[in-house]
Design a protein around this motif. Sequence first.
Motif, PDB file in Angstrom:
ATOM      1  N   CYS A 248       6.143  27.385  43.210  1.00  0.00           N
ATOM      2  CA  CYS A 248       6.092  28.831  42.959  1.00  0.00           C
ATOM      3  C   CYS A 248       5.096  29.176  41.854  1.00  0.00           C
ATOM      4  N   PRO A 249       3.815  28.834  42.029  1.00  0.00           N
ATOM      5  CA  PRO A 249       2.826  29.188  41.016  1.00  0.00           C
ATOM      6  C   PRO A 249       2.607  30.678  40.911  1.00  0.00           C
ATOM      7  N   SER A 250       3.028  31.434  41.929  1.00  0.00           N
ATOM      8  CA  SER A 250       2.994  32.893  41.861  1.00  0.00           C
ATOM      9  C   SER A 250       4.404  33.404  42.131  1.00  0.00           C
ATOM     10  N   PRO A 251       4.746  34.607  41.667  1.00  0.00           N
ATOM     11  CA  PRO A 251       6.094  35.127  41.907  1.00  0.00           C
ATOM     12  C   PRO A 251       6.363  35.302  43.398  1.00  0.00           C
ATOM     13  N   THR A 252       7.405  34.671  43.900  1.00  0.00           N
ATOM     14  CA  THR A 252       7.811  34.859  45.286  1.00  0.00           C
ATOM     15  C   THR A 252       9.284  35.231  45.311  1.00  0.00           C
ATOM     16  N   THR A 253       9.616  36.222  46.091  1.00  0.00           N
ATOM     17  CA  THR A 253      10.996  36.690  46.128  1.00  0.00           C
ATOM     18  C   THR A 253      11.560  36.694  47.534  1.00  0.00           C
ATOM     19  N   SER A 254      10.870  36.020  48.464  1.00  0.00           N
ATOM     20  CA  SER A 254      11.320  36.070  49.850  1.00  0.00           C
ATOM     21  C   SER A 254      12.419  35.070  50.138  1.00  0.00           C
ATOM     22  N   GLN A 255      12.655  34.126  49.205  1.00  0.00           N
ATOM     23  CA  GLN A 255      13.700  33.156  49.454  1.00  0.00           C
ATOM     24  C   GLN A 255      14.362  32.794  48.145  1.00  0.00           C
ATOM     25  N   LYS A 256      15.500  32.146  48.198  1.00  0.00           N
ATOM     26  CA  LYS A 256      16.173  31.685  46.997  1.00  0.00           C
ATOM     27  C   LYS A 256      16.886  30.390  47.302  1.00  0.00           C
ATOM     28  N   ALA A 257      17.268  29.696  46.258  1.00  0.00           N
ATOM     29  CA  ALA A 257      18.029  28.470  46.417  1.00  0.00           C
ATOM     30  C   ALA A 257      19.506  28.810  46.390  1.00  0.00           C
ATOM     31  N   SER A 258      20.276  28.167  47.251  1.00  0.00           N
ATOM     32  CA  SER A 258      21.706  28.418  47.328  1.00  0.00           C
ATOM     33  C   SER A 258      22.449  27.306  46.622  1.00  0.00           C
ATOM     34  N   SER A 259      23.160  27.652  45.569  1.00  0.00           N
ATOM     35  CA  SER A 259      23.916  26.661  44.811  1.00  0.00           C
ATOM     36  C   SER A 259      25.003  27.366  44.033  1.00  0.00           C
ATOM     37  N   SER A 260      26.093  26.676  43.790  1.00  0.00           N
ATOM     38  CA  SER A 260      27.179  27.276  43.041  1.00  0.00           C
ATOM     39  C   SER A 260      26.777  27.570  41.608  1.00  0.00           C
ATOM     40  N   GLU A 261      25.702  26.934  41.131  1.00  0.00           N
ATOM     41  CA  GLU A 261      25.305  27.123  39.747  1.00  0.00           C
ATOM     42  C   GLU A 261      24.089  28.015  39.603  1.00  0.00           C
ATOM     43  N   ASP A 262      23.533  28.530  40.704  1.00  0.00           N
ATOM     44  CA  ASP A 262      22.338  29.369  40.638  1.00  0.00           C
ATOM     45  C   ASP A 262      22.556  30.649  41.432  1.00  0.00           C
ATOM     46  N   GLU A 263      22.142  31.751  40.834  1.00  0.00           N
ATOM     47  CA  GLU A 263      22.274  33.030  41.516  1.00  0.00           C
ATOM     48  C   GLU A 263      21.081  33.335  42.398  1.00  0.00           C
ATOM     49  N   GLY A 264      19.918  32.701  42.131  1.00  0.00           N
ATOM     50  CA  GLY A 264      18.720  32.970  42.907  1.00  0.00           C
ATOM     51  C   GLY A 264      18.057  34.242  42.434  1.00  0.00           C
ATOM     52  N   PRO A 265      16.881  34.542  42.925  1.00  0.00           N
ATOM     53  CA  PRO A 265      16.133  35.707  42.485  1.00  0.00           C
ATOM     54  C   PRO A 265      16.736  36.982  43.022  1.00  0.00           C
ATOM     55  N   PRO A 266      16.491  38.111  42.378  1.00  0.00           N
ATOM     56  CA  PRO A 266      17.038  39.373  42.843  1.00  0.00           C
ATOM     57  C   PRO A 266      16.417  39.803  44.149  1.00  0.00           C
ATOM     58  N   SER A 267      17.136  40.576  44.919  1.00  0.00           N
ATOM     59  CA  SER A 267      16.590  41.101  46.169  1.00  0.00           C
ATOM     60  C   SER A 267      15.589  42.190  45.859  1.00  0.00           C
ATOM     61  N   THR A 268      14.733  42.498  46.831  1.00  0.00           N
ATOM     62  CA  THR A 268      13.706  43.501  46.609  1.00  0.00           C
ATOM     63  C   THR A 268      13.384  44.195  47.920  1.00  0.00           C
ATOM     64  N   SER A 269      12.956  45.407  47.821  1.00  0.00           N
ATOM     65  CA  SER A 269      12.553  46.161  49.011  1.00  0.00           C
ATOM     66  C   SER A 269      11.048  46.381  49.023  1.00  0.00           C
ATOM     67  N   ALA A 270      10.334  45.727  48.120  1.00  0.00           N
ATOM     68  CA  ALA A 270       8.894  45.907  48.050  1.00  0.00           C
ATOM     69  C   ALA A 270       8.233  45.357  49.298  1.00  0.00           C
ATOM     70  N   SER A 271       7.068  45.885  49.607  1.00  0.00           N
ATOM     71  CA  SER A 271       6.333  45.420  50.782  1.00  0.00           C
ATOM     72  C   SER A 271       5.800  44.026  50.528  1.00  0.00           C
ATOM     73  N   SER A 272       5.493  43.305  51.614  1.00  0.00           N
ATOM     74  CA  SER A 272       5.011  41.934  51.475  1.00  0.00           C
ATOM     75  C   SER A 272       3.720  41.879  50.681  1.00  0.00           C
ATOM     76  N   SER A 273       2.888  42.899  50.774  1.00  0.00           N
ATOM     77  CA  SER A 273       1.628  42.871  50.039  1.00  0.00           C
ATOM     78  C   SER A 273       1.867  42.903  48.536  1.00  0.00           C
ATOM     79  N   ASN A 274       2.959  43.539  48.111  1.00  0.00           N
ATOM     80  CA  ASN A 274       3.282  43.578  46.695  1.00  0.00           C
ATOM     81  C   ASN A 274       3.938  42.294  46.223  1.00  0.00           C
ATOM     82  N   LEU A 275       4.457  41.500  47.155  1.00  0.00           N
ATOM     83  CA  LEU A 275       5.166  40.289  46.776  1.00  0.00           C
ATOM     84  C   LEU A 275       4.243  39.099  46.656  1.00  0.00           C
ATOM     85  N   ILE A 276       3.033  39.180  47.167  1.00  0.00           N
ATOM     86  CA  ILE A 276       2.112  38.047  47.182  1.00  0.00           C
ATOM     87  C   ILE A 276       1.022  38.266  46.152  1.00  0.00           C
ATOM     88  N   MET A 277       1.002  37.451  45.115  1.00  0.00           N
ATOM     89  CA  MET A 277      -0.042  37.557  44.110  1.00  0.00           C
ATOM     90  C   MET A 277      -1.367  37.106  44.699  1.00  0.00           C
TER      91      MET A 277
END
Length: 318
Positions: A248-277
Motif C-alpha cells: 500500500c505505497p498509496s492510500p487504498t480503501t477498496s479492501q481491508k483485512a479481516s481480523s478480530s484485532e483489526d477494524e480495517g480502513p473506514p468505508s468511503t463513497s468517493a469515486s475510484s478516481s479519488n481513491l487512486i493516487m
Amino acid sequence: MADYTTILSFLILTLYTQLLPGYATTFSITNNCDYTVWPGILSNAGISPLPTTGFSLQKGESKSINPPSNWAGRFWGRTFCSTDDKTGKFSCLTGDCGSGNMDCSGSGAAPPATLAEFTLSGSDGLDFYDVSLVDGYNLAMLVAPHGGSGPNCSFTGCVSDLNIQCPSELKVMSEGEANPVACKSACDAFNTPQYCCSGAYGSPDTCKPTSYSAAFKKACPRAYSYAYDDKSSTFTCGGSPDYTITFCPSPTTSQKASSSEDEGPPSTSASSSNLIMNSSMIYEGALDMSSSPSTCTNHLLSGGVTVILAFWWLWQLI
C-alpha cells in the motif's frame, strides 16, 4: 616490542573488510496499509529457505530479512486472515498459502495475489526482480532498490488500486464486503490457452497481450501483466543493493483485512478516481528514496575513519 607483522596484517584486514562494498542484501518489508497484512515468502526449488516464511505486519510496521547471497524466490501479502477458534487453522481470503499456519513452510500463494519476485546474484552477478500481476492482484506493492547500480536498477510495482478498476468478471467478492477483495487474472478466471499462454499460445510469438492484461499494464506500466511481458517489466541491479518492499505505497480503501484485532480502513463513497493516487507521485517518491547515499558510500566513510584510527594507533606504538 610490538609485533609489527601482526599489526600490519590487522590493518590490511581492516582495510579490506571496511572499504570494499558488502555483499549482504537486506529486504525491508513495510506495511503502509490501514490494516494488518500477513507477508508470505516462498524460496525457489533448491534454494535454502529464509529464516521466516510468513508473519504479520500491523499498520506502520516493518521487518528486515537477510537472505543468502544467491537467494531466489517471491514475496506477497495475505489479507483477510484469521485463525479458526475450533480447529486452530490459520487461513486468508487472498494470497493464502494453504499451510494452515502463519508460516507458509514451502507453499506458494493461491491466486489472485500480487507477487514480488527476486533472483539475487543471477546472470553476470546481477540481481533480477519484478512485480507480477500474472497471478492476479490483491493489494498495491512497490519494490525500490537502495545502493545498487546499472541503467535498469530502478523501482517497480503496482501502486494503483486494481480492485476498484477490476472488470466485473474478474472480481473476487467476500461476504459482507461492499468492494472486491482481489482481482483475478484472465487465466485464473477463464482457464483457456489464450489467456494462460499455454498449448498453441505457449510461446512469445503466439502469446500476446489480451484486453485484460492490457488493462493491467495501463494501470501498472512497470509490472508484469502476462507471461511474456519481459522487456518492460524485468529490472536488474548490480552492486548487491538492499530492497524495500512496501505494501500500500498509496492510500487504498477498496479492501481491508479481516481480523478480530483489526477494524480495517473506514468505508468511503468517493469515486475510484479519488481513491487512486497518481502513480507518478509514488514513483517520484521511490526515486527520492533511492537517491539517498548508497550503502557503498556509507561503507567508505565509516571504513575510512576506522583505518585512520588504526594507523594512528600504529604510529603511537612505533
